[in-house]
Design a protein around this motif. Structure first.
Motif, PDB file in Angstrom:
ATOM      1  N   CYS A  37       2.420   6.294   3.714  1.00  0.00           N
ATOM      2  CA  CYS A  37       1.184   5.642   4.489  1.00  0.00           C
ATOM      3  C   CYS A  37       1.337   4.222   4.171  1.00  0.00           C
ATOM      4  O   CYS A  37       0.718   3.562   4.749  1.00  0.00           O
ATOM      5  CB  CYS A  37       0.416   6.845   4.448  1.00  0.00           C
ATOM      6  SG  CYS A  37      -0.908   6.690   2.555  1.00  0.00           S
ATOM      7  N   HIS A  39      -0.785   3.596   1.968  1.00  0.00           N
ATOM      8  CA  HIS A  39      -2.282   3.386   1.435  1.00  0.00           C
ATOM      9  C   HIS A  39      -2.303   4.129   0.251  1.00  0.00           C
ATOM     10  O   HIS A  39      -1.428   4.360  -0.742  1.00  0.00           O
ATOM     11  CB  HIS A  39      -3.626   4.410   2.463  1.00  0.00           C
ATOM     12  CG  HIS A  39      -3.035   4.130   3.891  1.00  0.00           C
ATOM     13  ND1 HIS A  39      -3.847   4.193   4.535  1.00  0.00           N
ATOM     14  CD2 HIS A  39      -2.436   2.642   4.480  1.00  0.00           C
ATOM     15  CE1 HIS A  39      -4.170   4.147   5.588  1.00  0.00           C
ATOM     16  NE2 HIS A  39      -2.801   3.132   5.773  1.00  0.00           N
ATOM     17  N   CYS A  69       1.237  13.486   3.021  1.00  0.00           N
ATOM     18  CA  CYS A  69       2.636  12.421   3.201  1.00  0.00           C
ATOM     19  C   CYS A  69       3.438  13.260   3.110  1.00  0.00           C
ATOM     20  O   CYS A  69       4.542  13.046   3.472  1.00  0.00           O
ATOM     21  CB  CYS A  69       2.337  10.991   2.880  1.00  0.00           C
ATOM     22  SG  CYS A  69       0.756   9.988   3.374  1.00  0.00           S
ATOM     23  N   THR A  79       7.351   4.305   4.580  1.00  0.00           N
ATOM     24  CA  THR A  79       7.186   3.023   4.924  1.00  0.00           C
ATOM     25  C   THR A  79       8.381   1.789   4.730  1.00  0.00           C
ATOM     26  O   THR A  79       8.957   1.773   3.546  1.00  0.00           O
ATOM     27  CB  THR A  79       6.011   2.830   4.636  1.00  0.00           C
ATOM     28  OG1 THR A  79       5.501   2.356   3.504  1.00  0.00           O
ATOM     29  CG2 THR A  79       4.718   3.209   5.112  1.00  0.00           C
TER      30      THR A  79
END
Length: 83
Positions: A37, A39, A69, A79
């Motif tokens: 993600c 993050h 994830c 990603t």
């Protein structure tokens, strides 16, 4: 292979074979960037560390993932930053 973080296990998936180690919240002392993600995984958050099984623990190949994830990687993958 036992460590303070627990036992590593092999997980088989369409994206290959992975060594996976669970990191309990109490042992999560550093921040990491999740490739699923993009993050931050903050200290104190349980997560997994995964690396290609063929590498047998190459430090450069290890990635810390949020549990959700990691479980969803087959549907969305890493990603762009991590591809």
């Amino acid at each position: 292979m036992g460590t303070a973080f627990g036992m590593s296990r092999v997980e088989h998936g369409p994206d290959g074979d992975w060594m996976v180690r669970t990191v309990p919240a109490a042992q999560a002392t550093k921040a990491y960037r999740c490739p699923g993600c993009d993050h931050e995984i903050r200290p104190g958050i349980a997560h997994v560390v995964a690396w290609p099984e063929a590498e047998q623990g190459g430090v450069a190949d290890r990635r810390h993932w949020h549990n959700g994830c990691w479980g969803a990687r087959g549907r969305r993958g890493p990603t762009r930053r991590w591809s």
